[in-house]
Design an enzyme around this catalytic site. Structure first.
Site, PDB file in Angstrom:
ATOM      1  CD  GLN A  58      -3.196  -0.329   2.182  1.00  0.00           C
ATOM      2  OE1 GLN A  58      -3.070  -0.948   3.177  1.00  0.00           O
ATOM      3  NE2 GLN A  58      -4.258   0.795   1.738  1.00  0.00           N
ATOM      4  CG  HIS A  59       0.423   3.870   2.424  1.00  0.00           C
ATOM      5  ND1 HIS A  59      -0.949   4.221   2.477  1.00  0.00           N
ATOM      6  CD2 HIS A  59       0.450   2.978   3.443  1.00  0.00           C
ATOM      7  CE1 HIS A  59      -1.503   3.808   3.523  1.00  0.00           C
ATOM      8  NE2 HIS A  59      -0.723   2.971   4.275  1.00  0.00           N
ATOM      9  CG  ASP A  92      -0.066  -4.966   1.424  1.00  0.00           C
ATOM     10  OD1 ASP A  92      -1.029  -4.172   1.778  1.00  0.00           O
ATOM     11  OD2 ASP A  92       1.291  -4.866   1.702  1.00  0.00           O
TER      12      ASP A  92
END
Length: 456
Positions: free
Chosen positions: A67-68, A221
């Site tokens: 992520q991010h 994820d």
């Protein structure tokens, strides 16, 4: 086919769309570091897919990924600079500035989360301030899974970039409640509007590969893992991987102004309130290296020590920390005495330190009225017998450990099957085991006392 493009590697599984049976699998490593050239992800993905037999017999594919992060593209679609990953903390100051400018409650109400250094919005503020020449070239910003999905399609048009609601909810400029971008927050961080990926529906076909394989929307994820584990409302996934994650499937959104709980969306249409620690399995890696043992021996040592490690307590902020938000923190070993400084106690303290941090994260979810009925323990460190057996005593409730599998890649594959057939398949899960032991408060009590000293 499902891909898990994680921080450390890319895993690929090919599963039968009807039964979920594993057909083939592959893996390739990613380079280390907190900033990475996205081309390395594509190289690893294609190597892992080739190891899994390529697209032979594959009808649909989806990508789950870390992520991010921040992938910046110019007007031609070229990557401008290496991607900053979720665990790159150089934007911590920017995060503090953004929270101060609007207030934590404003952020929580607007996007469900209070920004920390992991979030894309903070990395964009950092880029604008520290690399203005690169910032001026940015035409579009996307996330790791967005970029890989786009590359699988073969498109070079920025208009074809897509994401999903789970990953969009971790940017800091998309609302999982209103289900729309908050361009005002993007402008506050970066100074102007840039192209952003279209947020696709849960089982939407977002494109095709040049070979004609359907491409699903993909997911962050943690959301993909929840799909792979068949998690439903009341289930909480406790993942001890590179990071430590406590993520609950919930029918209701959260908006925590303390910032402990991020109010993310799930990949299936509901919500995924989540608390994340930066320090997970790598704490065990470091402890094993310190003691000169492998992970099996580390587990044996930890289980040979008494609960509470005879007063030895590790606060495991080895890479700073996200929950609580202490990006510049360092780890600390407390209560050291001649009598308790043994390999067994150091091993036990490392396991208990990780789990105490996750127990605090679990309490933060409960404080947001999130329903907690079943804990599912997963991630690389869940393979440790010490983590499995100590977890129930520290977390205060039994834990279910799934059978062998790659939950993120499995979730992406399940989403691909959903995209293909229009219905989320109920693939059987086998090999799960429940671990139970009496709650043991000594470790948490010790941890709370010394963590407080660390915070002061």
């Amino acid at each position: 086919m499902g891909l898990d493009s994680s921080t450390q590697s890319c895993k690929v599984v090919v599963r039968d769309a009807e039964t979920g049976a594993l057909v083939r699998h592959g893996r390739a490593e990613h380079p280390p570091g907190t900033e990475v050239e996205p081309s390395a992800w594509e190289h690893a993905a294609r190597a892992a897919m080739a190891a899994a037999g390529g697209f032979d017999g594959v009808a649909a594919v989806s990508v789950g990924a870390q992520q991010h992060g921040m992938v910046c593209l110019d007007e031609t679609g070229a990557v401008i600079r290496p991607a900053l990953l979720w665990n790159d903390t150089r934007s911590a100051k920017a995060a503090g500035e953004l929270v101060a400018e609007f207030g934590a409650r404003h952020w929580a109400d607007a996007v469900g989360s209070v920004p920390v250094a992991s979030f894309t919005v903070t990395k964009l503020r950092w880029l604008a301030e520290h690399e203005p020449a690169n910032a001026d070239r940015v035409a579009a910003v996307c996330l790791p899974h967005d970029w890989l999905t786009w590359r699988l399609s073969g498109s070079t048009s920025l208009a074809d970039l897509t994401t999903d609601r789970s990953d969009a909810s971790g940017t800091g400029y998309w609302s999982p409640v209103a289900e729309e971008y908050r361009l005002d927050l993007l402008v506050a961080a970066f100074g102007r509007v840039v192209a952003l990926p279209r947020v696709a529906a849960a089982a939407e076909v977002v494109g095709r590969t040049p070979d004609g394989v359907l491409i699903g929307p993909g997911a962050g994820d943690n959301a993909a893992a929840a799909l792979g584990l068949h998690a439903s409302a009341g289930d909480v996934v406790v993942s001890v991987g590179t990071s430590g994650v406590v993520a609950a499937v919930s029918e209701s959104p959260t908006a925590d102004p303390s910032g402990l709980v991020a109010g993310f969306a799930s990949a299936s249409g509901d919500y995924l309130p989540l608390a994340c620690t930066l320090n997970g399995a790598r704490v065990l890696d470091a402890t094993a290296a310190l003691l000169g043992v492998d992970h099996a021996a580390l587990a044996e040592l930890a289980l040979s020590a008494r609960p509470g490690a005879d007063g030895l307590v590790l606060v495991p902020y080895l890479d700073g920390e996200r929950t609580p938000d202490l990006p510049d923190a360092q780890g600390a070993l407390h209560g050291v005495r001649i009598a308790n400084l043994t390999a067994a106690n150091v091993a036990r303290a490392s396991v208990e330190g990780i789990l105490c941090g996750l127990a605090d994260a679990l309490d933060a979810l409960r404080a947001q009225s999130v329903r907690v009925e079943r804990l599912i323990l997963t991630g690389g460190a869940a393979a440790s017998e010490a983590v499995r057996r100590i977890a129930p005593s520290v977390l205060g409730t039994p834990v279910t450990v799934p059978g062998p599998g790659e939950q993120v890649a499995d979730g992406a594959a399940r989403q691909a099957a959903w995209t293909l057939h229009g219905e989320l398949p109920a693939w059987p899960l086998t090999g799960s085991r429940v671990y139970d032991s009496p709650a043991e408060p000594v470790a948490r009590r010790q941890y709370a006392a010394v963590r407080g000293m660390t915070l002061r």
